[in-house]
Design an enzyme around this catalytic site. Structure first.
Site, PDB file in Angstrom:
ATOM      1  N   GLU A  36       0.822  -1.264  -0.130  1.00  0.00           N
ATOM      2  CA  GLU A  36      -0.056   0.133   0.083  1.00  0.00           C
ATOM      3  C   GLU A  36       0.986   1.236   0.134  1.00  0.00           C
ATOM      4  O   GLU A  36       1.722   1.267   0.777  1.00  0.00           O
ATOM      5  CB  GLU A  36      -1.096  -0.084   1.256  1.00  0.00           C
ATOM      6  CG  GLU A  36      -2.102   1.089   1.444  1.00  0.00           C
ATOM      7  CD  GLU A  36      -2.826   1.126   2.528  1.00  0.00           C
ATOM      8  OE1 GLU A  36      -2.777   0.206   3.212  1.00  0.00           O
ATOM      9  OE2 GLU A  36      -3.771   2.126   2.504  1.00  0.00           O
ATOM     10  N   ARG A 261       4.876 -13.155   9.597  1.00  0.00           N
ATOM     11  CA  ARG A 261       5.662 -11.818   9.326  1.00  0.00           C
ATOM     12  C   ARG A 261       7.171 -12.056   9.899  1.00  0.00           C
ATOM     13  O   ARG A 261       7.407 -12.574  10.839  1.00  0.00           O
ATOM     14  CB  ARG A 261       5.132 -10.887  10.204  1.00  0.00           C
ATOM     15  CG  ARG A 261       3.609 -10.336   9.879  1.00  0.00           C
ATOM     16  CD  ARG A 261       2.951  -9.275  10.948  1.00  0.00           C
ATOM     17  NE  ARG A 261       3.596  -8.024  10.289  1.00  0.00           N
ATOM     18  CZ  ARG A 261       2.764  -7.327   9.300  1.00  0.00           C
ATOM     19  NH1 ARG A 261       1.772  -7.941   8.940  1.00  0.00           N
ATOM     20  NH2 ARG A 261       3.070  -6.139   8.916  1.00  0.00           N
ATOM     21  N   LYS A 271       4.316   0.722   9.087  1.00  0.00           N
ATOM     22  CA  LYS A 271       4.157   1.946   8.482  1.00  0.00           C
ATOM     23  C   LYS A 271       3.619   3.140   9.426  1.00  0.00           C
ATOM     24  O   LYS A 271       4.077   4.179   9.088  1.00  0.00           O
ATOM     25  CB  LYS A 271       3.741   1.715   7.005  1.00  0.00           C
ATOM     26  CG  LYS A 271       4.580   1.383   5.884  1.00  0.00           C
ATOM     27  CD  LYS A 271       4.168   1.377   4.685  1.00  0.00           C
ATOM     28  CE  LYS A 271       3.602  -0.114   4.157  1.00  0.00           C
ATOM     29  NZ  LYS A 271       2.204   0.011   3.632  1.00  0.00           N
TER      30      LYS A 271
HETATM   31  P1  ATP Z   1       2.539  -2.197   7.604  1.00  0.00           P
HETATM   32  O1  ATP Z   1       1.578  -2.454   8.769  1.00  0.00           O
HETATM   33  O2  ATP Z   1       4.074  -1.890   7.960  1.00  0.00           O
HETATM   34  O3  ATP Z   1       1.880  -0.902   6.779  1.00  0.00           O
HETATM   35  P2  ATP Z   1       1.247  -4.003   5.868  1.00  0.00           P
HETATM   36  O4  ATP Z   1       1.101  -5.414   5.730  1.00  0.00           O
HETATM   37  O5  ATP Z   1       0.129  -3.138   5.886  1.00  0.00           O
HETATM   38  O6  ATP Z   1       2.324  -3.285   6.932  1.00  0.00           O
HETATM   39  P3  ATP Z   1       1.411  -3.626   3.222  1.00  0.00           P
HETATM   40  O7  ATP Z   1       1.985  -2.376   2.104  1.00  0.00           O
HETATM   41  O8  ATP Z   1       0.069  -3.727   2.942  1.00  0.00           O
HETATM   42  O9  ATP Z   1       1.882  -3.172   4.540  1.00  0.00           O
HETATM   43  O10 ATP Z   1       2.287  -4.722   2.776  1.00  0.00           O
HETATM   44  C1  ATP Z   1       2.756  -5.103   1.356  1.00  0.00           C
HETATM   45  C2  ATP Z   1       3.198  -6.577   1.711  1.00  0.00           C
HETATM   46  O11 ATP Z   1       4.225  -6.764   2.677  1.00  0.00           O
HETATM   47  C3  ATP Z   1       1.879  -7.455   2.142  1.00  0.00           C
HETATM   48  O12 ATP Z   1       1.902  -8.654   1.272  1.00  0.00           O
HETATM   49  C4  ATP Z   1       2.458  -7.750   3.391  1.00  0.00           C
HETATM   50  O13 ATP Z   1       1.974  -8.932   3.852  1.00  0.00           O
HETATM   51  C5  ATP Z   1       3.934  -7.895   3.369  1.00  0.00           C
HETATM   52  N1  ATP Z   1       4.684  -7.355   4.710  1.00  0.00           N
HETATM   53  C6  ATP Z   1       4.316  -6.366   5.446  1.00  0.00           C
HETATM   54  N2  ATP Z   1       4.970  -6.565   6.581  1.00  0.00           N
HETATM   55  C7  ATP Z   1       5.739  -7.669   6.673  1.00  0.00           C
HETATM   56  C8  ATP Z   1       6.418  -8.182   7.538  1.00  0.00           C
HETATM   57  N3  ATP Z   1       6.842  -7.623   8.696  1.00  0.00           N
HETATM   58  N4  ATP Z   1       7.048  -9.510   7.225  1.00  0.00           N
HETATM   59  C9  ATP Z   1       6.781 -10.113   5.894  1.00  0.00           C
HETATM   60  N5  ATP Z   1       5.878  -9.376   4.887  1.00  0.00           N
HETATM   61  C10 ATP Z   1       5.582  -8.171   5.372  1.00  0.00           C
HETATM   62 MG    MG Z   2      -1.381  -1.810   5.138  1.00  0.00          MG
END
Ligand code: ATP
Ligand code: MG
Length: 558
Positions: A36, A261, A271
């Site tokens: 995102e 994760r 983020k």
């Molecule tokens: P954040 O909470 O940091 O915004 P998110 O999962 O909402 O994390 P996205 O931009 O939606 O962030 O994530 C893009 C991809 O990265 C998704 O497929 C998510 O599952 C993966 N991802 C995010 N954080 C991790 C992590 N700590 N370990 C492995 N994969 C991750």
């Molecule tokens: Mg997200």
């Protein structure tokens, strides 16, 4: 690049993919990385990137980069640009670039398909009523009074939602699944909500925006993704992912597979929280070298290969774990130990005068850039009558096991010769202001006396040719392993006040001053450093400590 063994991942997902190829279920693997664009990528995202791109590359498939931009409030084009930059920096190139917002029209049409088949309805309860009628884990939910609206009424209302006739929250479109399902995600989840805000790509074209679960699976299907890899919190969403795809006319039904994760201690990896650190000025920006972002790690001096290797060695499984920061640090330390040219830098200088070195003369020594790698060549190190050494490498009255410089004692100057301390001067407060030494010309490298052993070797920099530098020493951003553990307290309370120490007195050998941002060095006996981009507009070089020579932190805190 694709043959780089750091891209190889061995894990349960790889086995599934392999089996699907062998059975003929798929002939070509397509994965995607779906960030995102609401912030910069962090080291956790790198796990997902390495996994998605690594698996596809290993089996001759491809990976798409898809911006999951369905929430217009927090997203921006700048973040999207930064994400693309980071993915490329990590060493990966996507096959197709997509945006979930490109699919707003088909997503809408698939929703109409559900409505026409009686599988979605417009609910007009307020948010509170909707929440309380969802039930709990133990109790089933109750049907909305609007659940049995006719198809015609639903089509009319949904159309008017789209046309902007209603205010935010007045209605939502819900899938009509099962309010008594044991899986809360199947209790008539919302698939569209009214959001009368402009989107960074579709401007004010839409007044309704799809919910994540609706957009995600359909985007996967439209792109012909074979394996949709996501983190464990989506495990309970899988039945919904499958229900959506089973109930609309899509040609392809990707398989969602969840993995744990990646987590690190002494930092936060979301983020939202990282953005808070930036916006409230707790760090200098997304690329502050203390941040766990890829931009921060890059500025700190991490190489892409060290991050790929770190995730390869961590492995991919369904077991949640928190990896000690020291493991990540080891990964860059090993990389830099192999590849960083050696130089000398003095962080806290005190002057040494070589009293038997002819005044006004100087010389250039050729010193190897790497003790084990002659192929890395040599650099020129100037030497004259006056040099800087570390204040801590001299003691007037040292304990017995002090093997550095002491009155009457001898020490080898790295890359040069042995010196003997013949005297020193102090100021009125007792600080050492100058040390006098005599050097032993016979102990130069290449001469018979070169093999003469003394207990200590210290680093130094020539006074006449040394370059003044700013050194930034970093420590953990937080002072506790899990800043989020205590739910009663704000994670900001656990910020480490000593996470940045700036040293302005340092002197480095000339080779360092020629470095470009991103170049890295081992400062012998001191640590690994990389040239900060601030160097370009500063009168003197600015260097970040990437990592210390050894993991002193783990020992200290044991
Ligand atoms: P954040 O909470 O940091 O915004 P998110 O999962 O909402 O994390 P996205 O931009 O939606 O962030 O994530 C893009 C991809 O990265 C998704 O497929 C998510 O599952 C993966 N991802 C995010 N954080 C991790 C992590 N700590 N370990 C492995 N994969 C991750
Ligand atoms: Mg997200």
């Amino acid at each position: 690049m694709n043959n780089d063994q750091t891209l190889q991942v061995s894990n349960f997902i790889r086995n599934i993919v392999k089996r699907d190829l062998e059975s003929g279920r798929y002939t070509r693997i397509v994965t995607r990385f779906p960030p995102e664009p609401n912030g910069h990528l962090h080291i956790g995202h790198a796990k997902s990137i390495c996994l998605n791109f690594g698996i596809a590359a290993e089996f001759g498939g491809t990976t798409n980069l898809r911006f999951d931009d369905t929430n217009p409030l927090k997203e921006s084009e700048d973040y999207a640009q930064a994400i693309m930059n980071d993915v490329r920096w990590l060493g990966f190139e996507w096959n197709e670039l997509h945006h979930a917002s490109d699919y707003f029209q088909p997503l809408y049409e698939y929703a109409l398909h559900l409505v026409r088949n009686g599988k979605a309805y417009v609910d007009s309860q307020d948010a509170e009523a909707m929440r309380s009628s969802r039930g709990t884990l133990k109790d089933p939910g109750t049907n909305s009074p609007y659940r049995d609206r006719t198809v015609e009424e639903n089509l009319d209302l949904f159309e008017r939602m789209k046309n902007g006739e209603f205010a935010d929250g007045e209605h939502v479109l819900r899938a009509r699944i099962d309010m008594a399902s044991a899986n809360m995600n199947l209790r008539d989840p919302a698939i569209y909500r009214i959001r009368k805000v402009a989107h960074h790509r579709t401007a004010d074209q839409w007044n309704i925006y799809p919910m994540y679960d609706w957009a995600h699976g359909i985007s996967d299907a439209i792109e012909g993704i074979t394996h949709s890899l996501c983190t464990l919190e989506f495990e309970d969403h899988r039945p919904l992912y499958d229900w959506f795809l089973d109930n609309i006319p899509v040609a392809c039904h990707p398989q969602q597979i969840e993995f744990a994760r990646g987590n690190l201690d002494f930092t936060v990896m979301s983020k939202r929280r990282l953005r808070q650190l930036v916006e409230e000025g707790h760090v200098s920006g997304w690329d502050d070298p203390r941040m766990p972002t890829l931009a921060g790690l890059r500025r700190r001096g991490y190489t892409p290969g060290s991050i790929r290797r770190f995730w390869r060695e961590a492995g991919v499984s369904k077991a949640e774990s928190i990896i000690p920061m020291g493991v990540l640090e080891n990964s860059i330390r090993n990389d830099l130990n192999e590849n960083a040219p050696r130089v000398m830098a003095v962080l806290d200088p005190v002057k040494v005068v070589l009293t038997n070195y002819p005044a006004g003369e100087s010389e250039i020594l050729e010193a190897p850039s790497h003790p084990q790698k002659p192929e890395m060549g040599c650099r020129s190190v100037p030497l004259g009558r006056e040099i800087w050494i570390e204040r801590g490498d001299f003691m007037e009255d040292p304990p017995r096991k002090f093997f550095r410089l002491r009155p009457g004692g001898e020490v080898r100057l790295r890359n040069a010769f042995i010196v003997k301390c013949t005297g020193f001067s102090k100021d009125s407060e007792g600080n050492i202001t100058e040390i006098q030494c005599e050097y032993d010309p016979e102990s130069r490298s290449g001469l018979p006396g070169a093999s003469r052993k003394v207990k200590g070797t210290i680093h130094w920099v020539c006074v006449d040719n040394g370059v003044s530098a700013e050194i930034r020493l970093y420590d953990r951003l937080f002072s506790v392993a899990n800043p989020l553990a205590d739910k009663q307290r704000d994670f900001l309370e656990f910020l480490n006040p000593d996470s940045l120490r700036v040293i302005t007195s340092a002197v480095v050998e000339p080779a360092v001053a020629q470095g470009q941002p991103g170049d890295f060095f081992q400062f012998e006996r001191v640590g690994y450093f990389s040239v900060d981009p601030d160097s370009s507009d500063s009168v003197r070089p600015v260097l970040n400590r990437t990592v210390s020579l050894r993991d002193s932190w783990a020992k200290m805190n044991r």
